[in-house]
Design an enzyme around this catalytic site. Structure first.
Site, PDB file in Angstrom:
ATOM      1  N   THR A 100       0.826  -1.209   0.000  1.00 36.67           N
ATOM      2  CA  THR A 100       0.000   0.000   0.000  1.00 36.67           C
ATOM      3  C   THR A 100       0.859   1.257   0.000  1.00 36.67           C
ATOM      4  O   THR A 100       0.524   2.248  -0.634  1.00 36.67           O
ATOM      5  CB  THR A 100      -0.854   0.047   1.295  1.00 36.67           C
ATOM      6  N   HIS A 225      -4.298 -13.338  -3.561  1.00 34.06           N
ATOM      7  CA  HIS A 225      -5.359 -13.273  -2.530  1.00 34.06           C
ATOM      8  C   HIS A 225      -6.683 -13.852  -3.053  1.00 34.06           C
ATOM      9  O   HIS A 225      -7.758 -13.438  -2.621  1.00 34.06           O
ATOM     10  CB  HIS A 225      -5.601 -11.840  -2.014  1.00 34.06           C
ATOM     11  N   ASP A 286       2.516 -13.864   1.669  1.00 35.67           N
ATOM     12  CA  ASP A 286       2.243 -12.440   1.938  1.00 35.67           C
ATOM     13  C   ASP A 286       2.920 -12.054   3.260  1.00 35.67           C
ATOM     14  O   ASP A 286       2.396 -11.246   4.027  1.00 35.67           O
ATOM     15  CB  ASP A 286       0.733 -12.168   1.995  1.00 35.67           C
ATOM     16  N   SER A 290       0.751  -6.352   6.497  1.00 32.80           N
ATOM     17  CA  SER A 290      -0.199  -6.162   7.588  1.00 32.80           C
ATOM     18  C   SER A 290      -1.447  -6.946   7.220  1.00 32.80           C
ATOM     19  O   SER A 290      -1.772  -7.123   6.049  1.00 32.80           O
ATOM     20  CB  SER A 290      -0.549  -4.686   7.741  1.00 32.80           C
TER      21      SER A 290
HETATM   22 ZN    ZN Z   1      -1.757  -7.778  -1.450  1.00 33.12          ZN
END
Ligand code: ZN
Length: 390
Positions: A100, A225, A286, A290
Site C-alpha cells: 500500500t 489473494h 504475503d 499487515s
Molecule cells: Zn496484497
C-alpha cells in the site's frame, strides 16, 4: 574446491515423486540424482537420507521483505523479514514487494534489503512498483527497471478491486502489462504483473477486460489473494480456464476465516477438484504484510502481521487435511511459482539447478535441514546460518 555432499537413499519429491535416490550436491548446484551413486573421495560429506524426504526449497512469490502495512498510522508499519523467518520455514527463494505504502517505503530500500538477504544466504528477487498507478520505479520506467536491474523480474503488487488501490483504468493496466511483457522479452525474464486483488465487487473483471480488449495473454498477470472468499475463488477458477494463473495467500487470522476467507490449502484442493492444472495454482505467504481489519465503514480496527512460516504450514495442511497429493501441494509452493516467474534454477530437484533443498521427517513432515544454494542454513530444525541481526 567445491564442496561435495551426497544425500544417500532419500525419497525425492522433485516435486514429482522420484522414489528413493542418491542426490549429489556439488558447490551450489545439484550435480546428480541416481538410484545409487558410488563416489569415493575424502572430500565427500555423506548424509543418511533413510526415513526422510527431499523437497525443493520453497519459493515464496510474495513477501514484504522490507516491511509493509501502515494503514493505521506510522506505528502500524510492519517490521522487515529476517533471514531465519524464511529459512527456518523452508523458504529458500523469496520475491519481495512493496504494498500500500510507496511513499515512506521505497524501491531502493526494497532492493537494498533484497541484496542484504541474498548476501546472508537466501535467493531474492523483487517487483518494481507497488499498489500504485502510475507505477513507481527506480530508473524512471517499468521497462528499464526490469531490463537493467537483475533482481527485478516484474511489477507489483498493482492493486485492483480495493479501496487502497489507485483505481487504475483498463487502459492503464494494459499499458503496465505490455511494458512489463516487452521488458521481460528483452531481458530473458517473464515480466509478470503481480496483481493484489482486494475485496471490491469488481474482483477480476478488469483483468478480464484487458485480455478481451488487447493482445495481452491472461498469464501475464499473477493475481493474488484469490482465496479471499468463495465468490472470488470461483472467479479465479474461471480465470484459470481462460489460461490465467492464480495465487492463494497462506497468512490469515481467525477473523478473516470467520468472515469467509478460505484457507489457502482448501482453496488449492477446490481448484484442483474443479479441474485446474497445478501449473496454474500457487500459494504464497504475503509475509510481513499487515493483516488489517476494517469495520463496515472502512475504518481500521485491528492489525496483525503475515508470517512466511504459514507457507509450509499450508503445504502440510493441504496434504493432511484436504487430500491434496504431496507432489501437488509442494508444486504450489515450488515448481508452479518458479515457472510462472521464469526462475528456471528454482523450485525443483533436478541436476544442474540450484541446490535449494529441504530434508524433512517422513512421518510428520517436519523440516530437519535446509540448504540454500548448497549451503546448510538449517540443521535439526534450527537455523545454523543466522542473519546479520538475527
Ligand atoms: Zn496484497
Amino acid at each position: 574446491m567445491n564442496q561435495l555432499i551426497l544425500i544417500e537413499q532419500i525419497e525425492v519429491y522433485a516435486p514429482e515423486y522420484l522414489g528413493t535416490q542418491d542426490v549429489l550436491i556439488c558447490g551450489n548446484q545439484i550435480a546428480a540424482i541416481e538410484p545409487e551413486l558410488s563416489i569415493e573421495t575424502p572430500m565427500l560429506t555423506r548424509i543418511n537420507g533413510r526415513g526422510k524426504l527431499l523437497f525443493p526449497g520453497l519459493v515464496d512469490s510474495l513477501v514484504h521483505i522490507s516491511g509493509g502495512g501502515g494503514e493505521g498510522g506510522f506505528h502500524t508499519r510492519t517490521p522487515q523479514m529476517t533471514l531465519t523467518d524464511a529459512t527456518a520455514a523452508g523458504v529458500t527463494t523469496v520475491i519481495g514487494a512493496l504494498g500500500t505504502d510507496s511513499v515512506t517505503r521505497t524501491l531502493p530500500d526494497l532492493l537494498a534489503k533484497a541484496h542484504g538477504l541474498e548476501n546472508e544466504g537466501l535467493s531474492v528477487y523483487c517487483y518494481s512498483g507497488s499498489y500504485q498507478v502510475p507505477v513507481k520505479t527506480i530508473t524512471g520506467s517499468v521497462e528499464q527497471d526490469i531490463i537493467f536491474i537483475d533482481k527485478m523480474i516484474g511489477v507489483g503488487e498493482v492493486a485492483i478491486a480495493d479501496h487502497r488501490s489507485s483505481q487504475p483504468t483498463i487502459h492503464e493496466l494494459a499499458r503496465i502489462a505490455s511494458q512489463a511483457r516487452v521488458a521481460g522479452m528483452l531481458s530473458g525474464k517473464k515480466g509478470i504483473v503481480s496483481i493484489h486483488v482486494g475485496e471490491g465487487e469488481s474482483q477480476l473483471t478488469m483483468l478480464q477486460q484487458v485480455i478481451e480488449q488487447t493482445d495481452i495473454p491472461a498469464h501475464q498477470f499473477y493475481p493474488t489473494h484469490i482465496n479471499r472468499n468463495q465468490s472470488l475463488l470461483d472467479a479465479g477458477i474461471s480465470w484459470c480456464k481462460q489460461g490465467g494463473v492464480i495465487d492463494f495467500t497462506t497468512s490469515t487470522n481467525e477473523q478473516y476465516l470467520a468472515e469467509g476467507e478460505i484457507p489457502a490449502a482448501l482453496a488449492l484442493a477446490k481448484a484442483l477438484q474443479a479441474g485446474v492444472d497445478i501449473a496454474q495454482l500457487t500459494m504464497s505467504s504475503d509475509g510481513n504484510a499487515s493483516l488489517p481489519v476494517f469495520d463496515s465503514e472502512g475504518h481500521l480496527t485491528g492489525l496483525e502481521v503475515g508470517k512466511v512460516a504459514s507457507l509450509y504450514e499450508a503445504v502440510k495442511q493441504a496434504v493432511t487435511q484436504y487430500n491434496v497429493s504431496l507432489s501437488d501441494a509442494l508444486s504450489a509452493a515450488t515448481l508452479s511459482p518458479a515457472n510462472i516467474l521464469g526462475l528456471t534454477q528454482k523450485g525443483r530437484v533436478c541436476p544442474g539447478t540450484d541446490a535449494d533443498l529441504l530434508i524433512v521427517n517422513a512421518s510428520n513432515l517436519n523440516i530437519e535441514s535446509v540448504y540454500g544454494k548448497g549451503k546448510l542454513l538449517v540443521e535439526q530444525g534450527m537455523p545454523v546460518c543466522k542473519g546479520t541481526f538475527d
